[in-house]
Write a protein that holds these residues in place. Structure first.
Motif, PDB file in Angstrom:
ATOM      1  N   SER A   5      37.576  54.432  44.248  1.00  0.00           N
ATOM      2  CA  SER A   5      37.746  53.496  45.360  1.00  0.00           C
ATOM      3  C   SER A   5      36.409  53.029  45.927  1.00  0.00           C
ATOM      4  O   SER A   5      36.366  52.109  46.723  1.00  0.00           O
ATOM      5  N   ARG A   6      35.322  53.649  45.519  1.00  0.00           N
ATOM      6  CA  ARG A   6      33.984  53.242  45.960  1.00  0.00           C
ATOM      7  C   ARG A   6      33.186  52.660  44.800  1.00  0.00           C
ATOM      8  O   ARG A   6      31.960  52.699  44.784  1.00  0.00           O
ATOM      9  N   GLN A   7      33.871  52.097  43.828  1.00  0.00           N
ATOM     10  CA  GLN A   7      33.243  51.481  42.666  1.00  0.00           C
ATOM     11  C   GLN A   7      33.530  49.981  42.663  1.00  0.00           C
ATOM     12  O   GLN A   7      34.569  49.547  43.155  1.00  0.00           O
ATOM     13  N   VAL A   8      32.621  49.229  42.102  1.00  0.00           N
ATOM     14  CA  VAL A   8      32.838  47.810  41.837  1.00  0.00           C
ATOM     15  C   VAL A   8      32.470  47.602  40.377  1.00  0.00           C
ATOM     16  O   VAL A   8      31.403  48.000  39.937  1.00  0.00           O
ATOM     17  N   GLN A   9      33.382  47.001  39.626  1.00  0.00           N
ATOM     18  CA  GLN A   9      33.173  46.756  38.203  1.00  0.00           C
ATOM     19  C   GLN A   9      32.890  45.275  37.985  1.00  0.00           C
ATOM     20  O   GLN A   9      33.159  44.438  38.843  1.00  0.00           O
ATOM     21  N   MET A  10      32.361  44.956  36.809  1.00  0.00           N
ATOM     22  CA  MET A  10      32.213  43.551  36.429  1.00  0.00           C
ATOM     23  C   MET A  10      32.669  43.392  34.989  1.00  0.00           C
ATOM     24  O   MET A  10      32.547  44.310  34.175  1.00  0.00           O
ATOM     25  N   VAL A  70      25.508  46.421  45.931  1.00  0.00           N
ATOM     26  CA  VAL A  70      26.438  46.182  47.036  1.00  0.00           C
ATOM     27  C   VAL A  70      26.039  47.101  48.174  1.00  0.00           C
ATOM     28  O   VAL A  70      25.859  48.306  47.969  1.00  0.00           O
ATOM     29  N   ASP A  71      25.893  46.552  49.377  1.00  0.00           N
ATOM     30  CA  ASP A  71      25.552  47.398  50.519  1.00  0.00           C
ATOM     31  C   ASP A  71      26.764  48.240  50.929  1.00  0.00           C
ATOM     32  O   ASP A  71      27.897  47.930  50.585  1.00  0.00           O
ATOM     33  N   ASP A  72      26.500  49.318  51.653  1.00  0.00           N
ATOM     34  CA  ASP A  72      27.535  50.289  51.984  1.00  0.00           C
ATOM     35  C   ASP A  72      28.659  49.689  52.823  1.00  0.00           C
ATOM     36  O   ASP A  72      29.831  49.984  52.598  1.00  0.00           O
ATOM     37  N   VAL A  73      28.330  48.837  53.777  1.00  0.00           N
ATOM     38  CA  VAL A  73      29.354  48.223  54.630  1.00  0.00           C
ATOM     39  C   VAL A  73      30.255  47.314  53.799  1.00  0.00           C
ATOM     40  O   VAL A  73      31.482  47.354  53.922  1.00  0.00           O
ATOM     41  N   SER A  74      29.666  46.506  52.927  1.00  0.00           N
ATOM     42  CA  SER A  74      30.461  45.621  52.066  1.00  0.00           C
ATOM     43  C   SER A  74      31.331  46.424  51.111  1.00  0.00           C
ATOM     44  O   SER A  74      32.456  46.035  50.804  1.00  0.00           O
ATOM     45  N   LEU A  75      30.810  47.574  50.644  1.00  0.00           N
ATOM     46  CA  LEU A  75      31.563  48.382  49.696  1.00  0.00           C
ATOM     47  C   LEU A  75      32.866  48.890  50.304  1.00  0.00           C
ATOM     48  O   LEU A  75      33.855  49.065  49.595  1.00  0.00           O
ATOM     49  N   ASP A  76      32.897  49.090  51.623  1.00  0.00           N
ATOM     50  CA  ASP A  76      34.146  49.482  52.281  1.00  0.00           C
ATOM     51  C   ASP A  76      35.242  48.439  52.066  1.00  0.00           C
ATOM     52  O   ASP A  76      36.420  48.769  51.999  1.00  0.00           O
ATOM     53  N   LEU A  78      35.081  46.195  49.412  1.00  0.00           N
ATOM     54  CA  LEU A  78      35.081  45.803  48.005  1.00  0.00           C
ATOM     55  C   LEU A  78      35.449  46.922  47.043  1.00  0.00           C
ATOM     56  O   LEU A  78      35.570  46.683  45.847  1.00  0.00           O
ATOM     57  N   GLY A  79      35.613  48.143  47.548  1.00  0.00           N
ATOM     58  CA  GLY A  79      35.872  49.278  46.663  1.00  0.00           C
ATOM     59  C   GLY A  79      37.057  49.027  45.749  1.00  0.00           C
ATOM     60  O   GLY A  79      38.118  48.617  46.189  1.00  0.00           O
ATOM     61  N   GLY A  80      36.863  49.246  44.452  1.00  0.00           N
ATOM     62  CA  GLY A  80      37.916  49.032  43.471  1.00  0.00           C
ATOM     63  C   GLY A  80      37.982  47.612  42.940  1.00  0.00           C
ATOM     64  O   GLY A  80      38.807  47.308  42.087  1.00  0.00           O
ATOM     65  N   ALA A  81      37.110  46.725  43.425  1.00  0.00           N
ATOM     66  CA  ALA A  81      37.131  45.324  43.006  1.00  0.00           C
ATOM     67  C   ALA A  81      36.501  45.141  41.632  1.00  0.00           C
ATOM     68  O   ALA A  81      35.734  45.976  41.160  1.00  0.00           O
ATOM     69  N   GLU A  82      36.841  44.026  41.009  1.00  0.00           N
ATOM     70  CA  GLU A  82      36.238  43.635  39.736  1.00  0.00           C
ATOM     71  C   GLU A  82      35.690  42.221  39.889  1.00  0.00           C
ATOM     72  O   GLU A  82      36.378  41.326  40.389  1.00  0.00           O
ATOM     73  N   ILE A  83      34.445  42.029  39.449  1.00  0.00           N
ATOM     74  CA  ILE A  83      33.801  40.727  39.506  1.00  0.00           C
ATOM     75  C   ILE A  83      33.920  40.086  38.130  1.00  0.00           C
ATOM     76  O   ILE A  83      33.595  40.704  37.117  1.00  0.00           O
ATOM     77  N   ASP A  84      34.375  38.844  38.106  1.00  0.00           N
ATOM     78  CA  ASP A  84      34.528  38.111  36.861  1.00  0.00           C
ATOM     79  C   ASP A  84      33.754  36.808  36.991  1.00  0.00           C
ATOM     80  O   ASP A  84      33.418  36.370  38.098  1.00  0.00           O
ATOM     81  N   PHE A  85      33.459  36.183  35.872  1.00  0.00           N
ATOM     82  CA  PHE A  85      32.873  34.844  35.879  1.00  0.00           C
ATOM     83  C   PHE A  85      33.803  33.965  35.071  1.00  0.00           C
ATOM     84  O   PHE A  85      34.094  34.263  33.909  1.00  0.00           O
TER      85      PHE A  85
END
Length: 113
Positions: A5-10, A70-76, A78-85
């Motif tokens: 829950s504290r990860q962001v994938q791409m 990703v900064d810590d506040v934003s991660l709250d 964004l946790g679990g998000a995936e970035i796509d292009f």
């Protein structure tokens, strides 16, 4: 290892685009910075920039050879998000698939929780 829950994938597509941007800038130390700020038509908005610095409150994620910070506040938010292009007829852009967003605007650049 941080919990999921504290990860962001791409995606590979996002990583490829980040590498293209870094190569065009000629600075291999750059990372994609993703942060959330107040505003936008839905309450919060995503901001993307290239950055060569990270600080103690930042989390650095690496997927497919590209780095994102990703900064810590934003991660709250964004946790679990995936970035796509994505490349579409109307243009190309980074897209955030955010499981924490209860709704988003039509353009996909802002969201609410």
């Amino acid at each position: 290892m941080a919990e999921a829950s504290r990860q962001v994938q791409m995606t590979e597509s996002a990583a490829t685009r980040i590498q293209e941007l870094i190569n065009s800038e000629g600075n291999n130390g750059l990372m994609l910075r993703l942060q959330v700020s107040g505003g936008g038509c839905s309450g919060f908005q995503y901001e993307f920039s290239l950055d060569d610095n990270s600080n103690n409150e930042d989390h650095v994620f690496e997927n497919h050879g590209a780095k994102m910070v990703v900064d810590d506040v934003s991660l709250d938010l964004l946790g679990g998000a995936e970035i796509d292009f994505v490349r579409e007829l109307v243009g190309a852009a980074f897209r955030v698939n955010n499981p924490n967003a209860s709704s988003s605007c039509g353009c996909g650049s802002s969201f609410s929780v």
